[in-house]
Design an enzyme around this catalytic site. Structure first.
Site, short mmCIF file in Angstrom:
data_model
loop_
_atom_site.label_atom_id
_atom_site.label_comp_id
_atom_site.label_asym_id
_atom_site.label_seq_id
_atom_site.Cartn_x
_atom_site.Cartn_y
_atom_site.Cartn_z
N GLU A 216 42.21 -12.90 0.35
CA GLU A 216 40.80 -13.30 0.35
C GLU A 216 40.38 -13.85 1.72
O GLU A 216 39.72 -14.89 1.82
CB GLU A 216 40.53 -14.32 -0.77
CG GLU A 216 40.85 -13.75 -2.14
CD GLU A 216 40.49 -14.65 -3.30
OE1 GLU A 216 40.49 -15.88 -3.13
OE2 GLU A 216 40.20 -14.11 -4.39
N ASP B 66 42.97 -12.29 -12.23
CA ASP B 66 42.59 -13.61 -11.73
C ASP B 66 42.06 -14.50 -12.85
O ASP B 66 40.85 -14.69 -12.95
CB ASP B 66 41.53 -13.44 -10.63
CG ASP B 66 41.20 -14.75 -9.93
OD1 ASP B 66 41.91 -15.73 -10.16
OD2 ASP B 66 40.23 -14.76 -9.15
N GLU C 146 37.39 -21.93 -14.58
CA GLU C 146 36.59 -21.12 -13.66
C GLU C 146 35.92 -19.93 -14.35
O GLU C 146 34.72 -19.72 -14.20
CB GLU C 146 37.48 -20.64 -12.51
CG GLU C 146 36.75 -19.70 -11.58
CD GLU C 146 37.64 -19.16 -10.46
OE1 GLU C 146 38.82 -19.54 -10.38
OE2 GLU C 146 37.13 -18.36 -9.66
#
Ligand code: GCU
Length: 841
Positions: A304, A383, A411
């Site tokens: 990332e 993820d 998240e």
């Protein structure tokens, strides 16, 4: 040494008010009523310590605190050989000096402990013994937990061992005080680039972690700030370590592999450059001088946008080992994250697959990592989605230590505004049998180091508590932190038993409370899944933005590789070996036999592994498309049930927490409707297939705001369109003046409930007023601070007004008063007829 008796007035547990704000979490130590307390009358009136370690002293203080709070009794504190009946705390080695014949029937290892009753020097004692000091502290917490749950503590003889040596928390805190993917306020560790002056919350956090057996914590974001290793920062880190130390929690930090160059001033960070190795060595020698019990570091690299060893053509093993070698003399560990992938993947290539990245990169390096490196693997190959299969990398590392990374901070699972108890999903992954070489190798055995005889390994949970009183912003979400600790201590525990323990300690032992909260929690993950990502579609949130509200389109046609490959004919990623990306080939043969054939793939993951037509019939007998529609409706029903069930606890839970959770569950039930309509409308549009039950796209009670009589309001397109009913909303034209919509009621006379769907952004606090004729019937302000600066699926929420008497021709007027960047936006109003005597929803 004589048993010195002292009277102390123990520090009493958190005050009543504080506890009810949730700060005490499951360590409330609520006073027992007379009846329940009677069972503990014969407890000794004194406590003795067999050693003088810091953590042992904490254990004794905690014991005194807990008993004082629950039983109103202050134990006499002493040390050494008991001269009266006592609760003795120490280690097995220390006991040997005092009572050489006393031994547990099982060997005590690691942070394990033994609780027993025995005669010591002629006195009846309760003995709480650890394999080490930390184990003794865990033993005390377990002893107190039994009392909090009204369980007997007489005649105890119980040995507990943790399943794995590594049980760490990760915090993703930035040095400026913000937290990446944190949903409960600012950092307890940092503010304005420095460690906070007041670290009381850090020590309280250490206590919470220790109470469920968590023995390490890294405190800064995996996207690491270089300054964390700065010479000026190390003494500040030492203060955090000091706050954790009494609780047996080792400090760790996240480091960036480029630090030798970017902070250290070298012209390279090549892991094979000797100057780089020397730099790391000097840096960690310096750090260990300040923090001798420092635990280790987490590394995120080549991921990332972070720099990594690939910059020099080196491998993750090279990068991990150079740091590991500088930690080795100090017994430190490197957690090297396997979350390494290319986020610029070519989506037009059907063979490309982000899910393959971790295995492709790390499996060839098996055996190349030093013994004090742990490869830290997210539980699934993507993820932290609401459901994923276990990462194949667990089976792909046999000569390398590994740990599983789980996410407590929600998240992708509702950001603590939705209740989603994750222990059932973690449990499924831990129990999953990778069948390496055709033998039983469940994930939990692999990460514990048992399957492949590895020296270390275990568990990492990304927690992200913040300064909010209740740590995670939602009282019910704390069950995930508690559950993480308990499950990784003993993966054989069931979600049912874990949630029962947590509920008893956090709320009450009342059977109705225990049953109701357990039911809500146990149903909550599947409920969340049913309206956000069924059949293995991952969480269909806006992955390019907040990761919160619905945004299915954002998965597709970009480099991030979270594709669901939905088109007019079908949906799902073909990851098979025969026709797809070949991801399935990363599993053992036995596991391939489950996921390769469409027919044997479980419905819950079918679209993760296969691309199928919408009309494909699942094992359930239903088509894919109808399953999508139905499950979203079922999900909303289930969230409505949560609200009703919670209401049955009125009066049984303290008022503040009752109201907080009621508001949270009510909000969730409204946002579930937003999710339901967005995902169903999206699939309806793309597939062109109607809902056999006629619900999708058809809302008879709903009046779109853009079709009302508008005074000062203007219609607008919402982006993405599925975030608003009909793709449109309205907002005030003049950002300073109030604006109005009018509905002329056309139904029959009776009692009605109104659901007003509006948008609550975080860039203003608009006010809304609802009138029937000239009578003000409700007003509120939009201050939920939802994660959006525009009207969309993140900010969409609803106001429920019940018990309104309406007659044909009545004028319902909603007035919006804009504020700052928020122009009192509205989506629609639903008017529902109520039963004659209808309970408020
Ligand atoms: C997710 C998350 C990021 C985080 C990353 C990681 O992608 O959205 O904020 O940095 O995981 O785990 O490294």
């Amino acid at each position: 040494m004589a048993f010195v008796l002292l009277f102390v007035y123990a520090f009493v547990g958190a005050t009543h008010t504080k506890a009810e704000e949730g700060a005490a979490a499951w360590l409330r130590y609520a006073p027992l009523d007379v009846e329940a307390a009677r069972h503990y009358e014969s407890l000794p009136a004194a406590t003795g310590l067999l050693g003088d370690g810091l953590v042992l002293k904490t254990a004794q203080t905690e014991l005194v605190r807990g008993l004082k709070s629950m039983l109103g009794r202050t134990l006499r504190i002493g040390s050494g050989i008991p001269t009266e009946e006592a609760v003795l705390i120490g280690t097995l080695a220390q006991l040997r000096d005092v009572a050489p014949d006393l031994k547990p029937q099982q060997e005590l290892r690691g942070d394990g402990f033994w609780l027993t009753s025995a005669q010591v020097h002629g006195h009846r004692c309760i003995v709480i013994l650890g394999a080490n000091d930390r184990g003794a502290l865990y033993g005390v917490f377990t002893f107190l937990s039994r009392i909090a749950r009204h369980l007997s503590v007489s005649g105890l003889n119980e040995v507990q061992q943790p399943s794995a040596p590594v049980r760490w928390a990760n915090q993703w805190d930035n040095l400026d005080g913000t937290i990446e993917r944190g949903y409960a306020g600012r950092s307890i560790f940092f503010e304005n680039g420095s460690v906070r002056t007041d670290l009381t919350r850090v020590s309280d956090y250490g206590r919470l972690l220790a109470s469920v057996g968590i023995n390490g914590c890294t405190v800064n974001n995996v996207n690491a700030d270089l300054r964390v290793l700065d010479v000026d920062f190390i003494p500040q880190l030492a203060r955090i370590a000091q706050a954790f130390r009494p609780w047996g929690v080792q400090l760790g930090v996240s480091v960036d592999v480029s630090t030798p160059k970017t902070l250290g001033g070298l012209d390279s960070f090549d892991p094979l450059d000797v100057r780089v190795a020397e730099w790391w060595q000097k840096k960690f020698d310096e750090l260990y001088r300040a923090i001798p019990d420092f635990g280790g570091v987490v590394v995120k690299a080549d991921s990332e946008g972070r720099l990594g060893p690939s910059f020099y053509g080196r491998t993750p093993a090279d990068a991990a080992n150079v740091i590991a070698r500088s930690l080795r003399p100090h017994n430190g560990i490197v957690f090297y994250r396997a979350f390494v992938y290319n986020h610029h993947l070519d989506w037009t290539n059907l063979k490309n697959d982000r899910a393959k990245a971790a295995y492709d990169i790390f499996h060839p390096l098996d055996g190349k990592f030093d013994d004090n490196v742990i490869v830290q693997i997210k539980y699934g190959p993507i993820d932290f989605q609401v459901r994923e299969p276990a990462s194949p990398l667990f089976g792909g590392l046999q000569k390398t230590n590994s740990a599983i990374e789980l996410q407590i901070t929600q998240e992708y699972t509702g950001q603590q505004r939705h209740t989603c108890f994750l222990v059932p999903t973690w449990k499924q992954v831990l129990d999953f049998d990778m069948r390496v070489d055709g033998r039983s190798t469940p994930v939990e055995e692999i990460v514990a180091g048992n399957s492949f005889h590895r020296p270390i390994g275990g568990y990492v949970g990304v927690v992200n508590v913040g300064l909010d009183h209740n740590w995670l912003g939602n009282h019910l979400a704390l069950a995930n932190l508690y559950g993480f600790g308990r499950l990784v201590w003993n993966p054989n525990l069931t979600p049912e038993s874990i949630i029962e323990e947590w509920t008893r300690m956090t709320f009450d032992n009342d059977p109705l409370v225990v049953r109701t909260i357990s039911e809500i929690q146990l149903a909550s993950w599947r409920t969340y899944e049913s309206y956000t990502g069924v059949l293995g579609l991952q969480t269909l949130t806006n992955i390019l933005g907040s990761h919160y509200g619905p945004g299915p389109e954002s998965q597709e046609k970009n480099g991030w590789g979270q594709w669901i490959r939905a088109d007019s004919q079908g949906v799902g990623m073909d990851r098979s070996i025969a026709t797809g990306t070949g991801f399935v080939g990363q599993y053992s043969n036995d596991v391939q036999n489950i996921y390769e054939p469409l027919a044997s793939t479980p419905d819950a993951l079918v679209l993760f592994f296969h691309h199928v037509p919408y009309t494909y019939k699942l094992h359930s007998g239903k088509t894919v498309i109808q399953t999508i529609y139905d499950s979203h409706y079922d999900g909303v029903e289930s969230t409505n049930r949560f609200v009703a069930e919670w209401k049955s606890l009125h009066g049984l839970i303290d008022g503040a927490r009752y109201q907080d959770v009621l508001a949270q569950l009510t909000y969730q039930s409204g946002h579930a409707v937003v999710w339901r309509d967005a995902i169903n409308d999206w699939f309806h549009r793309i597939s062109g297939i109607a809902d056999v039950k006629g619900r999708v796209g058809n809302h008879p009670d709903r009046i779109e705001a853009e079709s009302m009589l508008l005074e000062g309001y203007t219609p607008m397109d919402v982006n993405p369109w599925e975030g608003a009913s009909g793709g449109k909303a309205i907002q005030c034209t003049d950002t300073k003046q109030p604006c109005t919509v009018i509905i002329r009621f056309a139904g029959s006379s009776g009692w009605y409930a109104l659901d007003i769907q509006y948008f609550d952004q975080n860039n203003g606090v608009s006010k809304y007023q609802v009138f029937v004729g000239n009578q003000l019937v409700d007003e509120w302000i939009a201050d939920l601070h939802l994660p959006a600066t525009e009207p969309n699926g993140d900010s969409s929420t609803r106001r429920h007004i019940s018990g309104m008497a309406l007659r044909p021709g009545d004028e319902i007027r909603i007035e919006g008063i804009p504020d700052a960047g928020e122009f009192a936006p509205l989506d629609y109003v639903e008017i529902h007829k109520m039963e004659l005597i209808s309970p408020a929803r």
